[in-house]
Motif scaffolding. Structure first.
Motif, PDB file in Angstrom:
ATOM      1  N   SER A 321      -2.028   6.044 -12.536  1.00  0.00           N
ATOM      2  CA  SER A 321      -2.730   4.816 -12.153  1.00  0.00           C
ATOM      3  C   SER A 321      -1.761   3.652 -12.011  1.00  0.00           C
ATOM      4  N   LEU A 322      -0.885   3.505 -13.000  1.00  0.00           N
ATOM      5  CA  LEU A 322       0.100   2.420 -12.958  1.00  0.00           C
ATOM      6  C   LEU A 322       1.044   2.579 -11.774  1.00  0.00           C
ATOM      7  N   PHE A 323       1.456   3.800 -11.517  1.00  0.00           N
ATOM      8  CA  PHE A 323       2.352   4.058 -10.386  1.00  0.00           C
ATOM      9  C   PHE A 323       1.664   3.702  -9.069  1.00  0.00           C
ATOM     10  N   ALA A 324       0.395   4.081  -8.924  1.00  0.00           N
ATOM     11  CA  ALA A 324      -0.345   3.788  -7.685  1.00  0.00           C
ATOM     12  C   ALA A 324      -0.515   2.286  -7.493  1.00  0.00           C
ATOM     13  N   ILE A 325      -0.818   1.566  -8.570  1.00  0.00           N
ATOM     14  CA  ILE A 325      -1.005   0.113  -8.467  1.00  0.00           C
ATOM     15  C   ILE A 325       0.310  -0.568  -8.105  1.00  0.00           C
ATOM     16  N   ILE A 326       1.406  -0.150  -8.751  1.00  0.00           N
ATOM     17  CA  ILE A 326       2.720  -0.733  -8.431  1.00  0.00           C
ATOM     18  C   ILE A 326       3.104  -0.416  -6.991  1.00  0.00           C
ATOM     19  N   ALA A 327       2.867   0.831  -6.562  1.00  0.00           N
ATOM     20  CA  ALA A 327       3.174   1.215  -5.177  1.00  0.00           C
ATOM     21  C   ALA A 327       2.364   0.391  -4.192  1.00  0.00           C
ATOM     22  N   LEU A 328       1.107   0.101  -4.536  1.00  0.00           N
ATOM     23  CA  LEU A 328       0.253  -0.714  -3.656  1.00  0.00           C
ATOM     24  C   LEU A 328       0.811  -2.133  -3.534  1.00  0.00           C
ATOM     25  N   ILE A 329       1.202  -2.713  -4.657  1.00  0.00           N
ATOM     26  CA  ILE A 329       1.737  -4.083  -4.625  1.00  0.00           C
ATOM     27  C   ILE A 329       3.045  -4.130  -3.829  1.00  0.00           C
ATOM     28  N   VAL A 330       3.900  -3.151  -4.065  1.00  0.00           N
ATOM     29  CA  VAL A 330       5.184  -3.111  -3.351  1.00  0.00           C
ATOM     30  C   VAL A 330       4.970  -2.950  -1.857  1.00  0.00           C
ATOM     31  N   SER A 331       3.964  -2.165  -1.461  1.00  0.00           N
ATOM     32  CA  SER A 331       3.720  -1.917  -0.037  1.00  0.00           C
ATOM     33  C   SER A 331       3.349  -3.185   0.723  1.00  0.00           C
ATOM     34  N   PHE A 332       2.812  -4.174   0.021  1.00  0.00           N
ATOM     35  CA  PHE A 332       2.429  -5.420   0.686  1.00  0.00           C
ATOM     36  C   PHE A 332       3.638  -6.184   1.229  1.00  0.00           C
ATOM     37  N   PHE A 333       4.794  -5.988   0.598  1.00  0.00           N
ATOM     38  CA  PHE A 333       5.970  -6.793   0.948  1.00  0.00           C
ATOM     39  C   PHE A 333       6.879  -6.112   1.972  1.00  0.00           C
ATOM     40  N   PHE A 334       6.521  -4.901   2.368  1.00  0.00           N
ATOM     41  CA  PHE A 334       7.306  -4.203   3.378  1.00  0.00           C
ATOM     42  C   PHE A 334       6.511  -4.175   4.684  1.00  0.00           C
ATOM     43  N   LYS A 335       6.942  -4.981   5.633  1.00  0.00           N
ATOM     44  CA  LYS A 335       6.188  -5.133   6.882  1.00  0.00           C
ATOM     45  C   LYS A 335       6.145  -3.855   7.701  1.00  0.00           C
ATOM     46  N   LYS A 336       7.102  -2.956   7.467  1.00  0.00           N
ATOM     47  CA  LYS A 336       7.124  -1.721   8.249  1.00  0.00           C
ATOM     48  C   LYS A 336       6.079  -0.708   7.768  1.00  0.00           C
ATOM     49  N   ILE A 337       5.534  -0.938   6.574  1.00  0.00           N
ATOM     50  CA  ILE A 337       4.499  -0.040   6.053  1.00  0.00           C
ATOM     51  C   ILE A 337       3.153  -0.479   6.630  1.00  0.00           C
ATOM     52  N   PRO A 338       2.472   0.382   7.388  1.00  0.00           N
ATOM     53  CA  PRO A 338       1.196  -0.010   7.992  1.00  0.00           C
ATOM     54  C   PRO A 338       0.116  -0.202   6.925  1.00  0.00           C
ATOM     55  N   PRO A 339      -0.858  -1.062   7.190  1.00  0.00           N
ATOM     56  CA  PRO A 339      -1.926  -1.325   6.209  1.00  0.00           C
ATOM     57  C   PRO A 339      -2.706  -0.085   5.807  1.00  0.00           C
ATOM     58  N   ILE A 340      -2.824   0.900   6.707  1.00  0.00           N
ATOM     59  CA  ILE A 340      -3.585   2.105   6.390  1.00  0.00           C
ATOM     60  C   ILE A 340      -2.953   2.838   5.206  1.00  0.00           C
ATOM     61  N   VAL A 341      -1.617   2.780   5.096  1.00  0.00           N
ATOM     62  CA  VAL A 341      -0.935   3.423   3.969  1.00  0.00           C
ATOM     63  C   VAL A 341      -1.325   2.728   2.664  1.00  0.00           C
ATOM     64  N   SER A 342      -1.324   1.404   2.691  1.00  0.00           N
ATOM     65  CA  SER A 342      -1.731   0.646   1.502  1.00  0.00           C
ATOM     66  C   SER A 342      -3.184   0.941   1.145  1.00  0.00           C
ATOM     67  N   PHE A 343      -4.018   1.087   2.158  1.00  0.00           N
ATOM     68  CA  PHE A 343      -5.433   1.400   1.920  1.00  0.00           C
ATOM     69  C   PHE A 343      -5.571   2.759   1.228  1.00  0.00           C
ATOM     70  N   ILE A 344      -4.838   3.751   1.712  1.00  0.00           N
ATOM     71  CA  ILE A 344      -4.892   5.094   1.103  1.00  0.00           C
ATOM     72  C   ILE A 344      -4.388   5.045  -0.337  1.00  0.00           C
ATOM     73  N   ILE A 345      -3.308   4.293  -0.571  1.00  0.00           N
ATOM     74  CA  ILE A 345      -2.782   4.155  -1.935  1.00  0.00           C
ATOM     75  C   ILE A 345      -3.835   3.514  -2.842  1.00  0.00           C
ATOM     76  N   SER A 346      -4.559   2.535  -2.308  1.00  0.00           N
ATOM     77  CA  SER A 346      -5.587   1.858  -3.115  1.00  0.00           C
ATOM     78  C   SER A 346      -6.697   2.818  -3.523  1.00  0.00           C
ATOM     79  N   ILE A 347      -7.092   3.707  -2.617  1.00  0.00           N
ATOM     80  CA  ILE A 347      -8.117   4.701  -2.946  1.00  0.00           C
ATOM     81  C   ILE A 347      -7.594   5.669  -4.007  1.00  0.00           C
ATOM     82  N   ILE A 348      -6.326   6.064  -3.879  1.00  0.00           N
ATOM     83  CA  ILE A 348      -5.705   6.941  -4.881  1.00  0.00           C
ATOM     84  C   ILE A 348      -5.704   6.257  -6.249  1.00  0.00           C
TER      85      ILE A 348
END
Length: 364
Positions: A321-348
């Motif tokens: 859970s902690l890893f998924a939340i940290i990965a989600l927060i980190v994904s916000f700051f990388f413009k090359k990561i599409p929002p759909i990836v962050s969305f999938i991480i959030s569901i995980i």
């Protein structure tokens, strides 16, 4: 039929959100928001869907008693004597007035927008009138359910309309300045009214996890975790990029926040059709299949309560859970990561937190 009733309630909530979101944005000065175009025909269709969606619970009850009375007599009795029927009568009347208003006014009419907000609120009141909460406590139930739906509809509605009807991202920082406070205000209303509803509907929040209603309530609350994180991305992160004149497209991010909030509507529509655990006598037959899946070897009865233990599974899911939340927060700051990836991480992340809670619980 139960599935159709569930879907109808989700449609109902989304219709309320679209109407309130549209009318609120229409009364906001154009320099404080992007250019948003929602045709009157769309609003007419959305308004017409409300009495149709609200009729499904009426039809469900009618079909239940029709074998004894006949369909026509059963429908007449439900519409005139049952609360769900008389509430639907009010919904139909308000919706008809609403449709006439929309057909006779234009999108530029500020007066029509204010009237639209009032009529949408009245439609929400008519739905709250027939809710489980109102059945248990008429005044508090109607007020709290109305506030809950209005708060959620304003927040989700503005996001949905901006996400799917905005023609540009002009004035985005100006929009964020007032919408951030609006969202916080809506969250406060949702929180206060939510506690009022739980006081009416649920005797014990954690023990309610053993039945379908409590499972739905838990999932609704867990979905708030990624929603808060996406809200952070749509305010702090987007400001960070835009104030530094760095290329940033905010619409995809706000669109996924709107989708997550819409998922809460769907979850709410699902568990709101279940009997609330207030005063319920717990038996093995009432136990949620999902909860039973995590505790297959335990017989659950009226005297059982939920406790918590720490075990290897809970530790593993905690780290996941902690890893998924940290990965989600980190994904916000990388413009090359599409929002759909962050969305999938959030569901995980939601799934991991849910599993963490389920494997940590024990029946006592």
């Amino acid at each position: 039929m139960e599935l159709f009733v569930l879907l109808s309630q989700a449609v109902l909530y989304i219709c309320f959100a679209l109407l309130l979101g549209t009318f609120i944005l229409r009364i906001i000065p154009s320099e404080l928001r992007p250019n948003v175009v929602v045709r009157q025909k769309v609003l007419v269709v959305v308004t017409a869907l409300i009495p149709l969606a609200a009729f499904l619970p009426v039809l469900d009850i009618t079909l239940y008693i029709a074998p004894r009375l006949g369909f026509t007599n059963a429908l007449s009795i439900v519409l005139t004597t049952y609360t769900v029927g008389t509430a639907w009568d009010a919904t139909l009347l308000i919706a008809l007035v609403f449709v006439v208003l929309l057909m006779r006014t234009t999108a530029t009419s500020k007066v029509a927008s204010y009237v639209g907000i009032v009529l949408t609120t009245l439609l929400i009141v008519s739905v709250a009138w027939s809710s489980h909460a109102a059945a248990l406590n008429a005044t508090t139930g109607i007020v709290s359910d109305t506030l809950h739906l209005v708060g959620a509809s304003v927040w989700v509605g503005i996001l949905l309309v901006i996400s799917f009807f905005a023609k540009d991202t002009n004035n985005w920082l100006a929009f964020l300045n007032w919408f951030t406070y609006t969202a916080v205000g809506c969250l406060a209303i949702i929180g206060i009214s939510g506690f009022m509803l739980m006081d009416i509907m649920v005797d014990g929040y954690i023990n309610a996890w053993m039945i379908d209603y409590g499972q739905g309530l838990l999932m609704k609350h867990l979905l708030l975790v990624p929603i808060f994180l996406f809200a952070f991305a749509n305010t702090a992160v987007s400001r960070f990029f835009l104030l530094r004149d760095k290329p940033f497209q905010p619409l995809p991010w706000i669109r996924f926040e709107a989708i997550l909030l819409s998922l809460i509507f769907i979850v709410t529509s699902a568990f709101s059709q279940q009997n609330p655990p207030h005063g319920a006598y717990l038996s093995e037959e009432l136990v949620s299949p999902i909860f039973k899946w995590f505790h297959p070897d335990v017989t659950i009865g009226a005297s059982n309560v939920i406790g918590f233990v720490v075990n290897l599974q809970s530790v593993l899911f905690l780290f996941a859970s902690l890893f998924a939340i940290i990965a989600l927060i980190v994904s916000f700051f990388f413009k090359k990561i599409p929002p759909i990836v962050s969305f999938i991480i959030s569901i995980i992340a939601v799934v991991c937190i849910y599993a963490l809670l389920m494997v940590t619980t024990v029946i006592r």
